[in-house]
Design an enzyme around this catalytic site. Sequence first.
Site, short mmCIF file in Angstrom:
data_model
loop_
_atom_site.label_atom_id
_atom_site.label_comp_id
_atom_site.label_asym_id
_atom_site.label_seq_id
_atom_site.Cartn_x
_atom_site.Cartn_y
_atom_site.Cartn_z
N CYS A 196 -3.06 -83.65 -8.87
CA CYS A 196 -2.92 -83.71 -7.41
C CYS A 196 -2.82 -85.16 -6.94
O CYS A 196 -2.06 -85.47 -6.01
CB CYS A 196 -4.12 -83.05 -6.73
SG CYS A 196 -4.34 -81.32 -7.19
C1 BEZ Z 1 -5.19 -81.49 -11.18
O1 BEZ Z 1 -4.74 -81.68 -10.06
O2 BEZ Z 1 -5.18 -82.36 -12.04
C2 BEZ Z 1 -5.76 -80.15 -11.56
C3 BEZ Z 1 -6.40 -79.39 -10.61
C4 BEZ Z 1 -6.95 -78.19 -11.00
C5 BEZ Z 1 -6.83 -77.76 -12.32
C6 BEZ Z 1 -6.14 -78.53 -13.24
C7 BEZ Z 1 -5.60 -79.73 -12.86
#
Ligand code: BEZ
Length: 209
Positions: free
Chosen positions: A45
């Site tokens: 994210c």
């Molecule tokens: C991420 O944004 O890195 C992420 C968020 C939830 C689960 C896996 C990755």
Amino acid sequence: MALRIGDVAPDFEQDSSEGKISFHQWLGSSWGVLFSHPADFTPVCTTELGYTAKLKGEFDKRNVKVLALSVDTVESHKGWIPDINETQGVTVNFPILADGDRKVSTVYDMIHPNASASATVRSVFFIDPNKKVRATLTYPASTGRNFDEILRGIDSLQLTDSNSVATPVNWKKGDEVIIVPSLTDPEVLKQKFPQGWRAVKPYLRYTKV
Ligand code: BEZ
């Protein structure tokens, strides 16, 4: 029920990192890209929101407002934004909705219980100036989205709204487009495409616009 292409994008009021947002009013006469991410302080994210900030000029050129969402709080968003700025070399320049009460994520069906009971998946809603949903994307938490593809989708929607054309596989702005098969009247064709076209098959006609 899930939102479908052609549905009105539901209006809402929700807090964000830039204050309260009344969605339809905030959109005004712009296009909108509303996208959810699973959680703040997560790596994928962080890269997605950083890249979106870098594309601000491209979204502006296309009259598109961008709005992110997760079920975290305003305080959490405000704590995370400096990390995005620092690690991605940007200044976050769009609001992030704080959908702690899931008001928006529920109506936009952004929580998919078989993926996660509590976090939003990576949904994207393309919304036009009439507030209609024009396209959607859904990716799991593990797969960061391609925001260049989101821009490409906007380019296609905006181009095909005002010409009798569709965009072929892997089309990019400036490439040849396809004349819609429903257009067969030779006089109308000549009037709409004075630059001409090349017909590979009667139903597969390329032109430049
Ligand atoms: C991420 O944004 O890195 C992420 C968020 C939830 C689960 C896996 C990755």
